[in-house]
Scaffold this motif. Structure first.
Motif, PDB file in Angstrom:
ATOM      1  N   THR A  87       4.603  -1.017   3.285  1.00 13.11           N
ATOM      2  CA  THR A  87       4.080   0.615   3.081  1.00 13.11           C
ATOM      3  C   THR A  87       5.199   1.558   3.350  1.00 13.11           C
ATOM      4  OG1 THR A  87       2.245   2.220   3.169  1.00 13.11           O
ATOM      5  CG2 THR A  87       2.974   0.964   5.251  1.00 13.11           C
ATOM      6  N   PRO A  93      -0.568   4.772   7.179  1.00  8.14           N
ATOM      7  CA  PRO A  93      -1.650   4.059   6.231  1.00  8.14           C
ATOM      8  C   PRO A  93      -3.086   4.193   6.361  1.00  8.14           C
ATOM      9  CG  PRO A  93      -0.666   2.344   7.483  1.00  8.14           C
ATOM     10  CD  PRO A  93      -0.064   3.751   7.984  1.00  8.14           C
ATOM     11  N   VAL A 123       0.891  -1.142  -0.121  1.00 10.26           N
ATOM     12  CA  VAL A 123       0.034  -0.191  -0.021  1.00 10.26           C
ATOM     13  C   VAL A 123       0.917   0.947  -0.024  1.00 10.26           C
ATOM     14  CG1 VAL A 123      -1.749   1.323   1.312  1.00 10.26           C
ATOM     15  CG2 VAL A 123      -1.675  -1.295   1.415  1.00 10.26           C
TER      16      VAL A 123
END
Length: 126
Positions: A83, A88, A58
């Motif tokens: 990430t 996030p 992500v």
């Protein structure tokens, strides 16, 4: 090789060396996947709409997703989430942080850094 939850990026290096690994984006070709393959799967963003990946990448902040899409990101059952984001927008017991390296680069030799483009699957391959 086993990496502990929250282990640095380097602890995951070569975890599946020599294995076939499928990287899944969220485009139309994902609809052609009939069943979850037996190999490790790295997915991006809300790929969980179609299948549960082993690992999720992500790189886009929560504000860039419609709520319905982000719900799938936040509900991931992936073993680890990778990430570059400080926040996030969701919690996961195995959140692996990394920094973005050269745009359009190909080197994965810099500790804690991965090359990137505007395409999440590119980064997932790295």
């Amino acid at each position: 090789m086993s990496a502990a939850p929250g282990a640095p990026l380097e602890a995951w290096r070569d975890r599946h060396a020599g294995e076939t690994v499928l990287v899944c984006g969220c485009g139309r070709s994902l609809a052609g996947l009939r069943a979850r393959p037996a190999c490790p799967v790295i997915g991006v963003n809300d790929v969980g709409r179609k299948l549960d990946p082993d690992y999720l990448v992500v790189v886009n902040p929560r504000r860039q997703f419609p709520a319905e899409r982000f719900a799938h990101v936040a509900a991931t059952r992936a073993r680890a989430v990778f990430t570059c984001l400080d926040d996030p927008g969701f919690a996961h017991p195995a959140m692996v942080r990394f920094a973005l390296d050269a745009r359009g680069g190909v080197s994965v030799d810099r500790p804690g850094r991965l090359p990137h483009t505007r395409n999440s699957p590119y980064l997932a391959v790295a």
